[in-house]
Scaffold this active site. Structure first.
Site, PDB file in Angstrom:
ATOM      1  N   LYS A  25       0.862  -1.673  -0.388  1.00 19.63           N
ATOM      2  CA  LYS A  25      -0.043   0.171  -0.090  1.00 19.63           C
ATOM      3  C   LYS A  25       0.912   0.886   0.555  1.00 19.63           C
ATOM      4  O   LYS A  25       1.740   1.153   0.038  1.00 19.63           O
ATOM      5  CB  LYS A  25      -1.423   0.339   0.553  1.00 19.63           C
ATOM      6  CG  LYS A  25      -0.211   0.430   2.614  1.00 19.63           C
ATOM      7  CD  LYS A  25       0.354   1.266   3.108  1.00 19.63           C
ATOM      8  CE  LYS A  25       0.615   1.213   4.459  1.00 19.63           C
ATOM      9  NZ  LYS A  25       1.790   2.774   4.881  1.00 19.63           N
ATOM     10  N   ASP A 151      -2.294  -1.202  10.389  1.00 19.32           N
ATOM     11  CA  ASP A 151      -2.462  -1.371   9.020  1.00 19.32           C
ATOM     12  C   ASP A 151      -3.049  -2.456   8.975  1.00 19.32           C
ATOM     13  O   ASP A 151      -3.948  -2.859   7.774  1.00 19.32           O
ATOM     14  CB  ASP A 151      -1.174  -1.155   8.496  1.00 19.32           C
ATOM     15  CG  ASP A 151      -0.691   0.374   8.648  1.00 19.32           C
ATOM     16  OD1 ASP A 151      -0.776   1.345   9.048  1.00 19.32           O
ATOM     17  OD2 ASP A 151       0.542   0.442   8.162  1.00 19.32           O
TER      18      ASP A 151
HETATM   19  O1  C5P Z   1       0.168  -0.742  15.109  1.00 17.41           O
HETATM   20  P1  C5P Z   1       1.741  -1.440  14.824  1.00 17.41           P
HETATM   21  O2  C5P Z   1       2.806  -2.247  15.229  1.00 17.41           O
HETATM   22  O3  C5P Z   1       2.392  -1.330  13.262  1.00 17.41           O
HETATM   23  O4  C5P Z   1       2.069  -0.143  15.715  1.00 17.41           O
HETATM   24  C1  C5P Z   1       4.072  -0.262  15.556  1.00 17.41           C
HETATM   25  C2  C5P Z   1       4.293   1.666  16.602  1.00 17.41           C
HETATM   26  O5  C5P Z   1       3.594   2.181  15.647  1.00 17.41           O
HETATM   27  C3  C5P Z   1       3.553   1.567  18.159  1.00 17.41           C
HETATM   28  O6  C5P Z   1       4.159   0.643  19.175  1.00 17.41           O
HETATM   29  C4  C5P Z   1       2.885   2.785  18.165  1.00 17.41           C
HETATM   30  O7  C5P Z   1       4.379   3.220  18.212  1.00 17.41           O
HETATM   31  C5  C5P Z   1       3.192   3.232  16.395  1.00 17.41           C
HETATM   32  N1  C5P Z   1       1.747   3.307  16.545  1.00 17.41           N
HETATM   33  C6  C5P Z   1       1.581   4.567  16.956  1.00 17.41           C
HETATM   34  N2  C5P Z   1      -0.232   5.214  17.036  1.00 17.41           N
HETATM   35  C7  C5P Z   1      -0.779   4.213  15.281  1.00 17.41           C
HETATM   36  C8  C5P Z   1       0.149   3.650  14.708  1.00 17.41           C
HETATM   37  C9  C5P Z   1       1.171   2.786  15.189  1.00 17.41           C
HETATM   38  O8  C5P Z   1       1.489   5.187  17.842  1.00 17.41           O
HETATM   39  N3  C5P Z   1      -2.250   4.639  15.370  1.00 17.41           N
END
Ligand code: C5P
Length: 313
Positions: A25, A151
């Site tokens: 994406k 995501d």
């Molecule tokens: O959800 P995901 O594991 O992909 O997110 C990785 C990191 O990115 C999270 O631990 C967080 O620190 C940050 N993040 C965030 N806000 C979001 C998505 C991700 O702070 N909406």
């Protein structure tokens, strides 16, 4: 076949294997807002899938357990891989413990803001649900997807969607982007967590960006949206990776179109109306700036697998 489901390899009896093209994406826009109590940031992003794919094959195995093999761009073939986590999660949720063999061939760069791992995880959920006839609804799959990463739910509802909350509240959009994108892959691995950690919220900038997104959506003009390159994580990412700032500046000088960052980086993308022109710039950029590129298009169709899922609502 243009579908993300390449084919069910054995349709004569109970399917034994299923194979997907798992797309990358880009964020046509990404507006990050305040940090929530959960530690995640609230955001509003329009995401779209592109025709850059990993190959994911899921098969029944005679040996019990989840067996993952990876090839292509290096990706860990162990329990840290989101594919493994997705397979494990859906098996735990449905209380089954079958033998599953998963092979993943990676082409989507990792730590590049292209959502490759999230896409792989979403398709693993879809694949296991179909192959083992688990009958999970779209809502259940969305709920499992959100446990795997912010995501991941988007990939159950592409090809174009507005993602809100921390990314898990996904609304499909009917608008399509017809631009071609020249992707530029700097050899930099951006940690999403680090980039979010370094983010400083500028409320005025957020409001201005939101107004621009709203006016593009009202006009149904996603080609205009992608040209604006609205991404307020960019400053945070560029502060952490100075080489990326330099590369963006070089690209802006070298060719005429806007240069945008996808997600938390590191991939830069440049929209062009014409695919051949994009390709000719890609060749020049590779030659002169010594950086890898790829020209891609957006996926246009609601894929058949999504119809299958929607039928479960
Ligand atoms: O959800 P995901 O594991 O992909 O997110 C990785 C990191 O990115 C999270 O631990 C967080 O620190 C940050 N993040 C965030 N806000 C979001 C998505 C991700 O702070 N909406």
């Amino acid at each position: 076949m243009s579908s993300s489901i390449l084919k069910t390899l054995d349709q004569t009896e109970k399917s034994s294997k299923i194979q997907f093209k798992s797309p990358a994406k880009v964020n046509l826009s990404l507006i990050v807002k305040d940090k929530l109590d959960t530690g995640y940031h609230e955001l509003s992003s329009i995401m779209a899938t592109i025709d850059l794919y990993d190959d994911l094959r899921i098969a029944r195995a005679s040996r019990q357990g989840i067996h993952l093999k990876c090839s292509g761009i290096h990706s860990p073939a162990d329990q840290t891989n989101l594919v493994y986590k997705a397979a494990n999660l859906i098996c735990q949720y449905t209380e089954i413990s079958p033998g599953i063999e998963i092979t993943l061939h990676k082409r989507i760069p990792i730590g590049a803001g292209l959502g490759g791992g999230s896409s792989n995880a979403a398709f693993t959920l879809i694949g296991i649900n179909q192959l083992f006839e688990l009958g999970l609804t779209n809502q259940e799959l969305m709920q499992l997807a959100s446990q795997l990463g912010s995501d991941v739910p988007f990939f159950l509802k592409g090809p174009v969607a507005l993602c809100e909350g921390r990314g898990e509240i996904v609304t499909q959009l009917s608008q399509r982007c017809t631009s071609s994108l020249l992707l530029v892959f700097p050899d930099i691995h951006c940690s999403t967590g680090d980039v979010y950690q370094n983010f400083k919220h500028d409320k005025q900038q957020t409001q201005q960006m939101t107004n621009k997104v709203t006016s593009c959506l009202d006009a149904g003009d996603l080609n205009q949206l992608v040209r604006l390159g609205l991404n307020n994580l960019e400053t945070s990412c560029f502060e952490l990776f100075n080489q990326l700032t330099q590369l963006k500046d070089q690209l802006k000088e070298f060719q005429p179109n806007p240069v945008c960052l996808s997600g938390s980086g590191s991939t830069l993308f440049i929209p062009y109306d014409d695919k051949d022109i994009a390709q000719s710039w890609a060749t020049k950029i590779e030659h002169e700036l010594h950086v890898k590129t790829k020209v891609v298009s957006f996926e246009k169709q609601i894929e058949p697998y999504r119809e299958v899922l929607n039928a479960n609502f």
